[in-house]
Design an enzyme around this catalytic site. Structure first.
Site, PDB file in Angstrom:
ATOM      1  N   ILE A  16       0.822  -1.209   0.000  1.00 47.32           N
ATOM      2  CA  ILE A  16       0.000   0.000   0.000  1.00 47.32           C
ATOM      3  C   ILE A  16       0.855   1.258   0.000  1.00 47.32           C
ATOM      4  CG2 ILE A  16      -1.918  -1.111   1.174  1.00 47.32           C
ATOM      5  CD1 ILE A  16      -1.115   0.495   3.669  1.00 47.32           C
ATOM      6  N   ASP A  17       2.173   1.093   0.095  1.00 50.55           N
ATOM      7  CA  ASP A  17       3.059   2.254   0.181  1.00 50.55           C
ATOM      8  C   ASP A  17       3.241   2.981  -1.145  1.00 50.55           C
ATOM      9  OD1 ASP A  17       3.501   1.875   2.883  1.00 50.55           O
ATOM     10  OD2 ASP A  17       5.153   0.505   2.521  1.00 50.55           O
TER      11      ASP A  17
END
Length: 98
Positions: A16-17
Site C-alpha cells: 500500500i506504500d
C-alpha cells in the site's frame, strides 16, 4: 515434469506504500491516503477545539517511503509541516529549523 503447454504468469505486487516504480498505483494506496486524511482532520479538530494554538501530531505508516504521509498532507490542505524520516531535514538544517 514438462507438460509442453504454454503458460503465462503475471506477478502482482502487493504494497500500500505505492513505492514501486513499475506500477502507477498499488492496491490499497488510495484507501490508505483517504484514512490518513481523516486522521489529519481529526487531529486538526482536536487541536483547535482544546486550545487556540493547539498542535496536532499524526504519525503515519510507511515502509521505506513517506508517500502516504505526503499525499495525505496534500489532500488535507491543513498541515503546516510533514516530516519524512528518509529526508535528512534535521541533519541538514539543525533542530532550530523546526
Amino acid at each position: 515434469k514438462k507438460y509442453k503447454k504454454k503458460m503465462c504468469i503475471a506477478g502482482v505486487p502487493k504494497t500500500i506504500d505505492n513505492d514501486l516504480g513499475v506500477i502507477d498505483s498499488s492496491f490499497g494506496f488510495n484507501s490508505a491516503v483517504e484514512q490518513a486524511t481523516k486522521a489529519i482532520f481529526s487531529a486538526v479538530t482536536e487541536a483547535t477545539c482544546n486550545k487556540p494554538n493547539g498542535v496536532g501530531i499524526v504519525k503515519l505508516m510507511g515502509r521505506h517511503a513517506g508517500y502516504i504521509a505526503c499525499h495525505a498532507t496534500l489532500a488535507s490542505r491543513q498541515v503546516d509541516m510533514c516530516l519524512i524520516n528518509e529526508d535528512p531535514f534535521l541533519e541538514n538544517n539543525g533542530p532550530q529549523a523546526v
